[in-house]
Design a protein around this motif. Structure first.
Motif: not given
Length: 177
Positions: A29-57
């Motif tokens: 989390i970078f910032e959260e307000t009443e109207n929005y939230i800003i997130l930071i992705n750095e080498e985040v692990l992503i899992t697909e419904v198929t089970g495939r996993k990969w990291k953000t580039n």
């Protein structure tokens, strides 16, 4: 309990039928307000419904909105900042997880602000399969128009300097730790 900068959360994307189809782990989390939230992705692990996993580039800043029917990812590519817009329900934040329903259509916005709209066939197929309401379809198309206008008039977050400022503030905070 309100979250704070640096807290790690999950992001869950669902389809209209209620099934989880993609998840992201350890998004900061970078910032959260009443109207929005800003997130930071750095080498985040992503899992697909198929089970495939990969990291953000590449590192990215992800904007979610409480009212708007889209979220926007600002990706730091070698040739500059690109944007990826998911047409989606407004987010909810519960149990350490940002959750939204993905409504298929996406914008790929390039560094020069040219763009492509993606997945129109998927949207048309799913709106029939899952019987999207007229209200949802209208909100999605209204959001397409809003995003086009924001790109054309360079409204936040489609402003490279604004995105770079957030990234630099994030790096300052990260380096203090």
């Amino acid at each position: 309990m309100k979250s704070k900068t640096g807290d790690l959360v999950f992001v869950h994307a669902y389809k209209h039928n209620g099934k989880l189809y993609r998840s992201w782990e350890k998004v900061s989390i970078f910032e959260e307000t009443e109207n929005y939230i800003i997130l930071i992705n750095e080498e985040v692990l992503i899992t697909e419904v198929t089970g495939r996993k990969w990291k953000t580039n590449e590192p990215a800043i992800w904007f979610f909105f409480k009212e708007d029917w889209y979220n926007i990812i600002c990706m730091f590519k070698e040739r500059g900042i690109n944007y990826y817009c998911n047409l989606a329900s407004p987010y909810i934040f519960e149990e350490g997880t940002v959750k939204y329903i993905d409504y298929d259509l996406d914008f790929k916005v390039f560094n020069d602000f040219s763009y492509k709209i993606l997945d129109l066939k998927e949207f048309n197929r799913n709106r029939i399969t899952w019987n999207y309401s007229r209200d949802i379809i209208e909100k999605v198309w209204k959001s397409v128009d809003e995003i086009k206008e924001k790109i054309k008039t360079k409204q936040k977050p489609f402003v490279h300097e604004y995105v770079n400022d957030i990234w630099n503030k994030y790096l300052e905070l990260k380096n203090k730790d």
